[in-house]
Structure formats: C-alpha cells, structure tokens
Design a protein around this motif. Structure first.
Motif, mmCIF file in Angstrom:
data_model
loop_
_atom_site.group_PDB
_atom_site.id
_atom_site.type_symbol
_atom_site.label_atom_id
_atom_site.label_comp_id
_atom_site.label_asym_id
_atom_site.label_seq_id
_atom_site.Cartn_x
_atom_site.Cartn_y
_atom_site.Cartn_z
ATOM 1 N N GLN A 130 0.717 -1.227 0.155
ATOM 2 C CA GLN A 130 0.048 0.099 0.062
ATOM 3 C C GLN A 130 0.778 1.345 -0.003
ATOM 4 O O GLN A 130 1.156 1.827 1.047
ATOM 5 N N GLN A 131 1.362 1.620 -1.133
ATOM 6 C CA GLN A 131 2.044 2.762 -1.304
ATOM 7 C C GLN A 131 1.063 3.990 -2.200
ATOM 8 O O GLN A 131 0.327 3.611 -2.980
ATOM 9 N N ASP A 132 1.235 5.272 -1.622
ATOM 10 C CA ASP A 132 0.533 6.138 -2.231
ATOM 11 C C ASP A 132 1.419 7.037 -3.027
ATOM 12 O O ASP A 132 2.211 7.513 -2.486
ATOM 13 N N ILE A 133 1.180 6.981 -4.396
ATOM 14 C CA ILE A 133 2.016 7.781 -5.326
ATOM 15 C C ILE A 133 1.329 9.056 -6.013
ATOM 16 O O ILE A 133 0.257 9.037 -6.258
ATOM 17 N N SER A 134 2.013 10.264 -5.764
ATOM 18 C CA SER A 134 1.413 11.412 -6.214
ATOM 19 C C SER A 134 2.514 12.108 -6.844
ATOM 20 O O SER A 134 3.746 12.015 -6.514
ATOM 21 N N ILE A 135 2.047 13.146 -7.605
ATOM 22 C CA ILE A 135 3.028 14.074 -8.394
ATOM 23 C C ILE A 135 2.777 15.578 -8.076
ATOM 24 O O ILE A 135 1.599 16.069 -8.006
ATOM 25 N N ASP A 136 3.762 16.308 -7.930
ATOM 26 C CA ASP A 136 3.792 17.708 -7.643
ATOM 27 C C ASP A 136 2.494 18.177 -6.654
ATOM 28 O O ASP A 136 1.894 19.249 -6.938
ATOM 29 N N GLY A 137 2.678 17.721 -5.459
ATOM 30 C CA GLY A 137 1.985 17.846 -4.561
ATOM 31 C C GLY A 137 0.419 17.398 -4.629
ATOM 32 O O GLY A 137 -0.482 17.710 -3.617
ATOM 33 N N GLN A 142 -5.056 11.620 -7.929
ATOM 34 C CA GLN A 142 -5.025 12.474 -9.039
ATOM 35 C C GLN A 142 -3.939 11.948 -9.876
ATOM 36 O O GLN A 142 -3.616 12.794 -10.989
ATOM 37 N N THR A 143 -3.263 10.801 -9.768
ATOM 38 C CA THR A 143 -2.128 10.399 -10.640
ATOM 39 C C THR A 143 -2.547 9.097 -11.297
ATOM 40 O O THR A 143 -3.165 8.218 -10.964
ATOM 41 N N ALA A 144 -2.572 8.968 -12.761
ATOM 42 C CA ALA A 144 -2.820 8.066 -13.783
ATOM 43 C C ALA A 144 -1.638 7.159 -13.897
ATOM 44 O O ALA A 144 -0.532 7.539 -13.939
ATOM 45 N N LEU A 145 -2.086 5.678 -13.429
ATOM 46 C CA LEU A 145 -1.085 4.857 -13.523
ATOM 47 C C LEU A 145 -1.313 3.724 -14.848
ATOM 48 O O LEU A 145 -2.527 3.505 -15.093
ATOM 49 N N LEU A 146 -0.072 3.793 -15.616
ATOM 50 C CA LEU A 146 -0.319 2.852 -16.983
ATOM 51 C C LEU A 146 0.634 1.617 -16.837
ATOM 52 O O LEU A 146 1.765 1.886 -16.208
ATOM 53 N N ILE A 147 0.341 0.579 -17.413
ATOM 54 C CA ILE A 147 1.250 -0.704 -17.560
ATOM 55 C C ILE A 147 1.402 -0.744 -19.157
ATOM 56 O O ILE A 147 0.433 -1.169 -19.803
ATOM 57 N N ASN A 148 2.637 -0.549 -19.568
ATOM 58 C CA ASN A 148 2.796 -0.213 -21.133
ATOM 59 C C ASN A 148 1.741 0.366 -21.786
ATOM 60 O O ASN A 148 1.108 -0.063 -22.966
ATOM 61 N N ILE A 150 -1.428 0.864 -20.847
ATOM 62 C CA ILE A 150 -2.865 0.463 -20.517
ATOM 63 C C ILE A 150 -3.118 1.013 -19.286
ATOM 64 O O ILE A 150 -2.389 0.800 -18.194
ATOM 65 N N PRO A 151 -4.238 1.638 -19.077
ATOM 66 C CA PRO A 151 -4.749 2.219 -17.767
ATOM 67 C C PRO A 151 -4.766 1.023 -16.729
ATOM 68 O O PRO A 151 -5.478 0.071 -17.036
ATOM 69 N N PHE A 152 -4.176 1.471 -15.245
ATOM 70 C CA PHE A 152 -4.269 0.541 -14.348
ATOM 71 C C PHE A 152 -4.700 1.095 -13.193
ATOM 72 O O PHE A 152 -4.337 0.471 -11.898
ATOM 73 N N SER A 153 -5.411 2.372 -13.193
ATOM 74 C CA SER A 153 -5.734 3.022 -11.874
ATOM 75 C C SER A 153 -7.005 2.320 -11.499
ATOM 76 O O SER A 153 -7.770 1.605 -12.120
ATOM 77 N N ASN A 154 -7.407 2.624 -10.047
ATOM 78 C CA ASN A 154 -8.571 2.140 -9.296
ATOM 79 C C ASN A 154 -9.531 3.180 -9.199
ATOM 80 O O ASN A 154 -9.130 4.160 -8.205
ATOM 81 N N ALA A 161 -4.222 1.332 -5.763
ATOM 82 C CA ALA A 161 -3.681 1.481 -7.414
ATOM 83 C C ALA A 161 -2.249 0.865 -7.655
ATOM 84 O O ALA A 161 -2.053 0.564 -8.707
ATOM 85 N N ALA A 162 -1.256 1.241 -6.826
ATOM 86 C CA ALA A 162 -0.071 0.739 -6.783
ATOM 87 C C ALA A 162 0.441 -0.442 -6.493
ATOM 88 O O ALA A 162 1.638 -0.746 -6.409
ATOM 89 N N GLN A 163 -0.634 -1.406 -6.549
ATOM 90 C CA GLN A 163 -0.321 -2.875 -6.470
ATOM 91 C C GLN A 163 -0.086 -3.672 -7.929
ATOM 92 O O GLN A 163 -1.146 -3.967 -8.587
ATOM 93 N N PHE A 164 1.073 -3.606 -8.398
ATOM 94 C CA PHE A 164 1.488 -3.995 -9.661
ATOM 95 C C PHE A 164 1.711 -5.517 -9.722
ATOM 96 O O PHE A 164 2.205 -6.255 -8.780
#
Length: 686
Positions: A130-137, A142-148, A150-154, A161-164
């Motif tokens: 369970q890691q919370d990832i954010s950008i610029d505060g 508010q951060t879109a996560l993609l794998i190659n 492909i959208p992977f956000s929750n 969401a960062a459970q890869f």
C-alpha cells in the motif's frame, strides 16, 4: 590531374550493423549517413536509450559480454503525445527511470519513483504494501498509472492502485509525465501520469531469493523466450512474506505476469495478463484509533493492443482490470467489515500518421467503471444482490456504474529546432450530465543546439471523485455524494542540458485548482469528511546525472552520481476553517535525493542512496488510541541506504542495508515506519 581511387560523392545509408570482417570496406571513400545513430549519439545519456542499448548485449557461457551479430537501429519513443515521437523531439519533459536507477533502498517496483524529484511515495507497509503515489503535491487519486500504456488506476481508491502484478526484474523503464495530462491519458491524469514499461524481446531467464529482517522473504523468477523472428513471450512469478517490523504489520503476497507479442513488417500485437494478491495487517493504516485493522487485496489485468505499420497507422486497444478488497476494522472479526469489487473495461482506437505539416493523431476511448460493494454505491434490490466468492451468506448489496467517452485530436509540428504539440480532449461522463467537457493543451520545445532544450506548456485537466470519496462511511471517515469534479489549469516551463557524461534539467510549474477534494477534520474529536477547496501551487525541481566513468575514465572507482531537489508550496483556500488535512496539505515541501555508485576491492559494487525530505502539515497525536487536540508536524527526516553486490559468472550476491541510521519517521498520520532493515540474497541468470 587528380585521380580518385574511390567514388567521392556516393552516399551509403547504414540501416543495421553487422559484425563481419569485410563490412567496413563498403564504406571506404564514400559519404556515410547514419540518421538514427545521430539521434542515439545526441541522447547517449537518456536512460531509455541506455536500456535499449543494454538489451543488445548478451552474456556468453563464461560470463563475458558479447554483441549479437545483427543490431537493428531504431528511435526511442516516449509516452508524451498521442502520436509516437522520438525522445529528442518530444514537446514535453518526461522523467525516465530505468534499471540503471535501481539504487539502494529500492525493494519494490514503485520504490524507484522515490528518486524522481517531483514524485512523492508515501508508504504504509514495507516492500510495496500500500504505497500512495502522487506528483507535484497532488493526491494519490490524481495520478494516472499505466502498464505499457494500458490504464491500471483504481476508480474505487488510489490507495490500492500501486499494487502491480510484475516485479523489478520485469521493468525496462518508468516514464513520469508531470502536470495536467488529461488530454493524453484521460481524467485520471489530473496531476500527472506514470507509465511502467516492461521488458520485451529478451531471451533469458533469472531467479532471485532474498531473506532478511523480521522474517522477510522475497522470491521471484522470470523466463523470456523468442520463437522465430516474430513471436516473443515472457512469464514472471513472485512471492513475499514478512512478520512485519511493528505490531500487526505482517504481510504475504504473490504475483504473476505474462506477456506475449507478435511483430512482422505490417503489424505488431501485444497481449499482457497479470494478477497480484496481498494480505496484510493494516495496523493504523486508516485511523490511529485502532491498530488491529486488516486488509486483503486482489488485482487482475488483461489487455490486447495492436498497431499497424506504414505512413498511416491504426492502434486499437482492449483491456479489463478487476480490483477487489476485503477490509476488517478489527482483524478476524466482522466489525465494520467491507467488501468491494471494481471492474474497469476499456476499448480504444487510435489513428496517427506523418505528413508534410507534421504528425497528427485522432481517436476515441470508452471506459466503463463498475462497482459492487457492501458499503459504497447505491442500494440494490435484494433479487440483484451478488454473492461474494469465498464468503458464506454474504452478498454485494450496493452498486455504482459510470461510463466515460473520450474523443481527442492532436497535431505535432516538427521543425528543425522546434516541436509544437496542440491537442484537445472532449470528454463525456454518464455520472455528470449529457454534455461534453473540453480540455485543451499546448506543449512547446525549442532546441537551439545539440546540447540544450527549452520547454513550455499549458494544460487543463479534470478528475471525477472516486467511489470512496463519494460514498465511504466508517467509524473514522464519511464520504460526500455532493462532490463535484476537480478542475485544474497548469503552466510549466523547463530546460534540459546534455553534454558528454552529464544531464541536467530544471523545471517550474504554477497551478490553479478548483473543487479540489481532501479528507478533513473540523475539530479534534471529529471524523474525516470528504470536502472541496481551492488550491494554488508553485514548484521548482532540479536533477542531474553524471556518468563518472565516461567523464573520469574507467580506471577509477566512481561510476555514477545522481542528485535531485524539489521545492513545492501550496496555498489552500477553504470556505470553512479546517482542523487538519489528511492528505492534500501533507505534501513534500522539500525533497533532496543523492545516489552514488562506485567500485570496491574484490569486485564488489556499492550503491548509496541518501534521501532528505521535509513534509508540510502534521498529524494528530493519540494517547491510548484516543485523539488529542495536538498536531505534531511531520518535519524533516533523512534516510541512508546501502547495497553491496558481487557478481561471479551467472550469480550475483547482494546485501541491502536500509535506513542505516535507524531513523524513526512518519509519512502518514499514525503509521509508524520501520527502523533499520537488512536483506541478503542471490540472483541467478541463465
């Protein structure tokens, strides 16, 4: 009269290199043009190109490196526009991290993001739990996560969401696109996007086993195969367990990731499927009032994408992502127990091509987000209840659904010194109303010479509230169904300087957000409420990389030096006075990172990582698990990590010393972090 033994004006174009004894004679006396190699040379320090080059190096049976007989040359592309553009022509700055950046202290896939100046990784558990990832505060939602790509956000919550489903060994590079990026990746990319690109076309196998503090065991294995000229596949497995560094922080988990690809002169097809499962003691993850929380999460990804070749290219895409979680307020009891399941289906079609006026892309993507829950969403009639697998006499009794349609157009003007990218996203969501919302943006880069690039951009973005923000209700939190979509406008400028062995970048951004969402308390004895506010932000960041072997030679011990610094200030404007913010205002005000790689005697490689962080805001102090009216600032802390590695033939032995000074710190309210951690292991390649 002069006599020429060789033709002086003939032009020979190299399209590939072959390691043959007679190959050089074909170039004698002729002008040699290697167009793509020029781009590679100019970007020798670009991490994504370093990785591409490294993948061309094989290992012989005796451990010596050798080059394959034929090395195809190709431009590296990055995910910063709808139409693929070479990295050196991109109109937007992209931070790229690769295996070269896997320094000490990196124990999970998301950990590598801790090195990026503008990225904040707040963890509750260790080793990627369970890691919370954010950008610029921004916040983790508010951060879109993609794998190659492909959208992977929750859409339920960004907490999970960062459970890869893949491990560090699968990763080729990570692309971080900072700032509003809705016109590129949809509404999820409110404050930026992160694209994890996994390795492909590498025929090798490897396995890893690590053991260490608190009964921690990490294991993974990966095998990649190539069949003929067109077929490639890889499969990786991973598992982990630990007793935990603090009470009720034990965890166990497993992951599986498969990739398959086909490519010929006319078409490329990519398929990927992954699954990851984690069970963990959640300690005080969601409230310091109770250290007995527990959670189990599962995530599954299946996607199919293709791309034609030629002057006009078509790229369809299909994907499905399922996320489930089982939460208990009191471990091994049914007290405040929650079950949630989200299914996200996406279908997209992209068309792009190059012509005299540049590169143009048009397309559309439809996303369907579906929720089943016992806590979130609208009540369902009893005859529509859905049985929860593995649970006796328990059903999902609530549901929610929304469909989003994105239609976009983008044009990129590519000149000798300039790249101008102009785009527009038209978005319709069934959860709002029956009209389209428009999100324009423009990115510009200027290259006055081969070593310097300037960037400027302006973009708008929008984000819908998550299902948790709308409906969640627990002993410590209460959602708000009246929340409106977040809106943001952001201006960015930057520069990049490259010279032999050095890369330096600088960035600045200014943003204005409306209807921003946060969980806040209005009094010391209050619970958290989902509420909206206005936010102005300003930030600066710098980072530099020095290839010390290239600069100083390979006879000295120093190999690579990386340094980055980020500053951020945010001004919140609320209609009501707030006792404390749980997420939005607990941003990293200062972040400084230094990593150093060097050689030691007896063939040992050492990697050091120093990370100094000052977090704004504070957390509420509890006594005997009861809240007080005191707020303790997060303050400043420093983490020092060291990794020692020794390679012998096909084996690599490692020792990791994390948090050498045993610094005690808090990243999230009431969640204590581990002190010193030691891990040792071995990696085998074949």
């Amino acid at each position: 009269m002069n006599t020429y033994l060789f033709q002086p004006h003939g032009v020979l174009t190299f399209r590939q290199f072959k390691r043959k004894g007679w190959a050089l004679f074909a170039a004698l006396g002729r002008e040699v043009r290697i167009g793509v190699l020029t781009a590679v040379t100019l970007l020798a320090a670009t991490p994504c190109l370093q990785t591409t080059a490294a993948s061309l190096v094989g290992v012989s049976d005796d451990g010596a490196e050798e080059l394959s007989d034929t090395i195809p040359l190709s431009e590296a592309t990055i995910t910063a526009s709808r139409a693929p553009i070479a990295a050196q022509q991109a109109a937007r700055q992209v931070t790229t991290l690769t295996q070269n950046d896997v320094a000490a202290g990196v124990t999970s896939t998301a950990d590598i993001l801790k090195l990026a100046a503008a990225v904040d990784v707040r963890q509750r558990g260790g080793f990627g739990i369970q890691q919370d990832i954010s950008i610029d505060g921004g916040t983790f939602d508010q951060t879109a996560l993609l794998i190659n790509g492909i959208p992977f956000s929750n859409p339920q919550t960004g907490h999970n969401a960062a459970q890869f489903p893949f491990s560090i060994a699968d990763m080729e590079r990570v692309e971080v696109i900072e700032g509003a990026a809705s016109r590129l990746f949809g509404s999820g990319a409110f404050s930026g996007a992160i694209n994890f690109v996994t390795r492909r076309d590498v025929q090798e196998g490897q396995a890893m086993l690590q053991v260490g503090s608190y009964g921690t065991v990490l294991a993974s294995a990966r095998q990649a195969l190539t069949f003929g000229k067109h077929w490639h596949t890889s499969l990786s497995l991973g598992a982990q367990r630990s007793d935990g560094a603090v009470r009720n922080s034990d965890f166990k988990g497993a992951k599986l990731f498969w990739q398959g690809s086909y490519e010929d002169d006319f078409l490329s097809i990519d398929v990927q499927a992954g699954h990851v499962a984690d069970d963990f003691g959640a300690n005080t993850f969601y409230s310091p009032a109770n250290p007995q929380q527990w959670e189990a999460t599962r995530r599954t990804l299946v996607s199919l994408s293709a791309q034609t070749k030629g002057r006009l290219r078509f790229a369809p895409m299909l994907s499905w992502v399922r996320s489930t979680d089982h939460y208990q307020w009191m471990r091994n009891t049914h007290t405040a127990e929650n079950f949630n399941r989200t299914d996200v289906y996406s279908i997209g079609f992209n068309a792009f091509g190059a012509w005299q006026l540049g590169r143009t892309a048009i397309g559309a993507q439809m996303t369907s987000e579906n929720l089943l829950s016992r806590n979130l969403g609208n009540p369902m009639p009893e005859q529509q209840w859905v049985k929860i697998p593995g649970q006796d006499d328990l059903f999902y009794t609530r549901s929610a659904h929304r469909t989003q349609l994105d239609i976009y157009a983008e044009h990129n003007v590519l000149l000798d010194d300039w790249t101008i990218s102009v785009g527009l996203l038209a978005q319709h969501n069934s959860a709002l109303d029956h009209r389209f919302r428009l999100f324009p943006g423009i990115d510009v880069s200027y290259r006055p010479n081969e070593t310097l690039r300037f960037f400027a951009s302006w973009n708008q973005s929008l984000r819908l509230p998550t299902f948790t923000e709308l409906w969640y209700k627990s002993p410590s939190q209460e959602g708000n169904v009246g929340l409106r979509p977040e809106r943001n406008a952001q201006w960015r400028v930057g520069l990049e300087w490259k010279q032999k062995g050095f890369v330096l970048t600088a960035k600045a951004h200014l943003g204005h957000g409306r209807d921003m969402i946060d969980w806040v308390m209005y009094a010391p004895d209050d619970i958290y409420h989902a509420a909206a506010f206005r936010l102005n932000s300003f930030g600066l960041s710098f980072h530099g990389v020095a290839d010390l072997q290239q600069v100083l030679g390979d006879r000295q011990p120093l190999r690579r030096l990386y340094a980055s610094y980020a500053y951020l200030n945010q001004i919140r404007k609320d209609d009501s006075e707030v006792f404390r913010s749980n997420y939005a205002m607990n941003f990293l005000k200062h972040k400084f990172v230094v990593t150093l790689s060097h050689k030691l005697p007896w063939g040992i490689n050492a990697d050091w990582s120093l990370r100094l962080q000052h977090r704004a805001g504070g957390y509420q102090l509890f006594e005997d698990h009861k809240p007080t009216d005191r707020i303790k600032p997060f303050g400043t802390y420093t983490l020092l990590d060291l990794r020692l590695a020794r390679t012998w033939k096909f084996l690599t032995f490692t020792c990791d010393f994390n948090n050498l000074t045993a610094c005690r710190y808090v990243d999230i309210s009431g969640v204590p972090q581990a002190g010193f951690l030691f891990m040792t292991g071995v990696q085998c390649k074949w």
